[in-house]
Design a protein around this motif. Sequence first.
Motif, short mmCIF file in Angstrom:
data_model
loop_
_atom_site.label_atom_id
_atom_site.label_comp_id
_atom_site.label_asym_id
_atom_site.label_seq_id
_atom_site.Cartn_x
_atom_site.Cartn_y
_atom_site.Cartn_z
N PHE A 1 0.85 -1.19 0.00
CA PHE A 1 0.00 0.00 0.00
C PHE A 1 0.89 1.24 0.00
CE2 PHE A 1 -2.47 3.38 1.87
CZ PHE A 1 -3.76 3.17 1.40
N ASP A 2 0.71 2.12 -0.96
CA ASP A 2 1.46 3.37 -1.02
C ASP A 2 0.58 4.42 -1.68
OD1 ASP A 2 3.24 5.42 -1.12
OD2 ASP A 2 4.83 4.33 -2.14
N GLU A 3 -0.15 5.16 -0.86
CA GLU A 3 -1.11 6.13 -1.39
C GLU A 3 -1.03 7.44 -0.64
OE1 GLU A 3 -5.11 4.81 -1.66
OE2 GLU A 3 -4.60 2.92 -2.66
N THR A 4 -1.28 8.52 -1.36
CA THR A 4 -1.36 9.85 -0.78
C THR A 4 -2.82 10.17 -0.49
OG1 THR A 4 0.62 10.64 -1.90
CG2 THR A 4 -0.98 12.29 -1.19
N LEU A 5 -3.12 10.59 0.72
CA LEU A 5 -4.50 10.90 1.08
C LEU A 5 -4.90 12.28 0.60
CD1 LEU A 5 -3.90 8.44 2.94
CD2 LEU A 5 -5.40 9.52 4.62
N TYR A 6 -4.05 13.26 0.92
CA TYR A 6 -4.34 14.61 0.47
C TYR A 6 -3.08 15.45 0.59
CZ TYR A 6 -4.78 15.63 5.49
OH TYR A 6 -4.55 15.75 6.84
N GLU A 7 -3.12 16.61 -0.09
CA GLU A 7 -1.99 17.54 -0.01
C GLU A 7 -2.07 18.30 1.31
OE1 GLU A 7 -2.22 20.00 -3.46
OE2 GLU A 7 -1.22 18.53 -4.74
N TRP A 8 -0.97 18.28 2.02
CA TRP A 8 -0.91 18.90 3.34
C TRP A 8 -0.46 20.35 3.23
CZ3 TRP A 8 3.15 17.24 7.56
CH2 TRP A 8 2.93 17.96 8.73
N ILE A 9 0.69 20.57 2.61
CA ILE A 9 1.26 21.90 2.46
C ILE A 9 1.56 22.11 0.98
CG2 ILE A 9 3.13 23.47 3.12
CD1 ILE A 9 3.55 21.67 5.59
N THR A 10 1.09 23.19 0.41
CA THR A 10 1.38 23.50 -1.00
C THR A 10 2.09 24.84 -1.10
OG1 THR A 10 -0.78 24.55 -1.30
CG2 THR A 10 -0.62 22.20 -1.81
N GLY A 11 2.85 24.99 -2.15
CA GLY A 11 3.58 26.22 -2.36
C GLY A 11 4.03 26.35 -3.80
N GLU A 12 4.76 27.39 -4.06
CA GLU A 12 5.20 27.66 -5.44
C GLU A 12 6.62 28.20 -5.41
OE1 GLU A 12 3.70 30.88 -8.49
OE2 GLU A 12 2.26 29.22 -8.41
N TRP A 13 7.47 27.63 -6.27
CA TRP A 13 8.83 28.11 -6.40
C TRP A 13 8.84 29.49 -7.05
CZ3 TRP A 13 12.52 25.61 -3.92
CH2 TRP A 13 12.40 24.24 -3.70
N ILE A 14 9.95 30.18 -6.93
CA ILE A 14 10.08 31.50 -7.54
C ILE A 14 9.99 31.41 -9.06
CG2 ILE A 14 12.61 31.45 -7.75
CD1 ILE A 14 12.61 34.40 -6.87
N THR A 15 10.27 30.21 -9.58
CA THR A 15 10.18 29.99 -11.03
C THR A 15 8.75 29.79 -11.50
OG1 THR A 15 10.52 27.63 -10.70
CG2 THR A 15 12.48 28.98 -11.10
N GLY A 16 7.82 29.66 -10.54
CA GLY A 16 6.43 29.45 -10.89
C GLY A 16 5.97 28.01 -10.76
N GLU A 17 6.90 27.08 -10.60
CA GLU A 17 6.54 25.67 -10.44
C GLU A 17 6.00 25.44 -9.03
OE1 GLU A 17 9.71 23.06 -11.42
OE2 GLU A 17 10.25 24.12 -13.27
N SER A 18 5.01 24.58 -8.94
CA SER A 18 4.37 24.31 -7.65
C SER A 18 4.99 23.07 -7.01
CB SER A 18 2.87 24.10 -7.82
OG SER A 18 2.61 22.99 -8.66
N PHE A 19 4.82 22.97 -5.69
CA PHE A 19 5.26 21.78 -4.95
C PHE A 19 4.25 21.52 -3.84
CE2 PHE A 19 7.27 25.35 -2.75
CZ PHE A 19 6.97 25.08 -1.42
N ALA A 20 4.30 20.31 -3.32
CA ALA A 20 3.35 19.94 -2.26
C ALA A 20 3.98 18.91 -1.33
CB ALA A 20 2.08 19.38 -2.87
N PHE A 21 3.62 19.01 -0.07
CA PHE A 21 3.95 17.97 0.91
C PHE A 21 2.66 17.24 1.24
CE2 PHE A 21 7.13 21.34 1.99
CZ PHE A 21 8.24 20.64 1.53
N ASN A 22 2.72 15.93 1.24
CA ASN A 22 1.50 15.13 1.30
C ASN A 22 1.36 14.36 2.61
OD1 ASN A 22 0.92 15.82 -1.46
ND2 ASN A 22 2.45 14.29 -2.07
#
Length: 634
Positions: A63-84
């Motif tokens: 089993f390896d599943e993400t339930l939901y995005e916990w922390i989201t953000g955006e790099w200075i370049t405009g690319e997004s990231f998330a901690f799950n």
Amino acid sequence: MSLELIVVLLVAPFVGFLINGLLGKWLKGNEKLSGWIGALAVLISLICSIIAFTSVHSGATPFDETLYEWITGEWITGESFAFNIGFRVDALTTVMLLVITGVGFLIHVYSIGYMHGDAGYTRYFAYLNLFVFAMLILVLGNNYLMMFVGWEGVGLCSYLLIGFWYDKKSATDAGKKAFIVNRIGDFGFLLGMFTLFAAFGTLDFSSVFDAAEADNFQKVFGSSTLVIATLLLFVGAIGKSAQIPLYVWLPDAMEGPTPVSALIHAATMVTAGVYMVARSAVLYNIAHTGEIVAWIGVLTAFFAATIALTQNDIKRILAYSTVSQLGYMFVGVGVGAYASGIFHLVTHAFFKGLMFLTAGSVMHAMANELDMRKMGGLKAKMPITHWTFFVGALAIAGFPFLSGFWSKDEILHSAWGSSPIIYVIGLVTAFLTAFYMFRLIFVTFYGESRAAPEVASHVHESPPVMWVPLAILAIPSALIGLLLGWGGHDSWFHHFTKGVFPEAHHEASGNVILFMVISSIVGLAGIAFAWSRYRERVPSDEPTNALHKLLANKYYIDEVYNSLIVQPIKNGSHFLLWQLVDNGIIDGIVNGVASIVRFIGGLLRRLQTGIVQAYIVSMVLGIVLFLAYYLFFA
């Protein structure tokens, strides 16, 4: 395997924590109810863990599943990231789950009797349940951030439980020491996570490992990126798993209740660092930093074993033994024998948890006495405690075919293929381990009683709620190595965990039988040497030469740290005028704001006199002022 099962497994101890934590005031009248609520919560998690293990063992997809995005953000370049928030349940996870909940449940049951009558009974079980919850988060998380949340959670619970008897200065000092030393390691862990995130843009295990194997990541530190990241993560493991030079907190942690020592400082929390390295095996293999891990481990194992030789406090002997055995685990994962390292983690959890609980049984009978020089002759009065401790000691000593024999032999065999020097140091440490453990047994349980008459007259076996968990733990302490480790590197345990770990850089070389014979001889020699020296002698008869004094005072490491680190920091705070800056300026601002508010409030409260005539005069005056303003200024 369903998500619902994992949620129940995780949440059950937290519910126990809430019940005991919030309703403790009303449960004080029935303390056993509080204890059984805590034990039942962990039993539910144990049942769920068994179901999860059965599912993985039957061949179900991990089993390896993400339930939901916990922390989201955006790099200075405009690319997004998330901690799950997500869970990962595979062979390694289920092994850890069974250890945490299996040993944890028995310790909860044992605690019902051990903590009987304590004023903080419900608080104790609330903390214990919270610890199990945090440890489950640590091993269930599918990314480094969730692992770190659990990592910090068990650190907090360790602080709370070490200093549980907070009216005792030595306990509060030990709790603070554990908390501060672990913060040093945790700072390294954080830097390691930051490095991984900068390199991979994520902290999810699967994404990081796949990108690392494909060499598809940002080289933030050039070719040394993974080297730096893995070593920083290992700094966290050094703190949490009490390795050189951050091991000093664990022996002092024995100030907490003995079941706490069994659960947190023998079976679960201190193994978090070993689990982290094993989980990150892909990164350590690619970075080739395992050799450093192995050397730190073997030096810690030998160093702690030499200190244990001369200690007289039964819990501190077991504490230094724990530090030493953790060193063995790091040797295993360091030389690439990840399954062998985790195998020793499992066997150690049972036999060391057993020995801590038997030490608690001795304390219970001896009016909390810890100095084994004041014991002796307990075998006849405490037969169950004696024989269960004897089984645990045989297991850790590497007695042929008992659990420690299999797991320790695998590690030493693997170490030979990596570094013969590590193997030799590990072998010498195995001899020392057998010697100091049976020194403890012979002095405590054999010979004539040296207890004070008023104590000796009340020595008796512990009640069933305490000795039944001992008897149950003695069974896996003796047999689990044989059940899981038969076949050595081709055993069931290795096949079960094969899909989790990458291939080692080397193969275990040499004749397997020869290595087993050598390990057996070394362990038996240690037992025989202890028998020859302590069947009649007690520690008080030992020579007080310079070497003995050095070992008895633990190489004066605490004194060195105090002189080189603690006192300079204290003196530096005086140099930085802490009374002026901290008390005068910082506290002055805070207290000054409060004084201003109090002064203004004092003025305004005079308007509320309770005299109706005064209110009417105020209203009339207000109307007159309003009309005057309107007629002459508006």
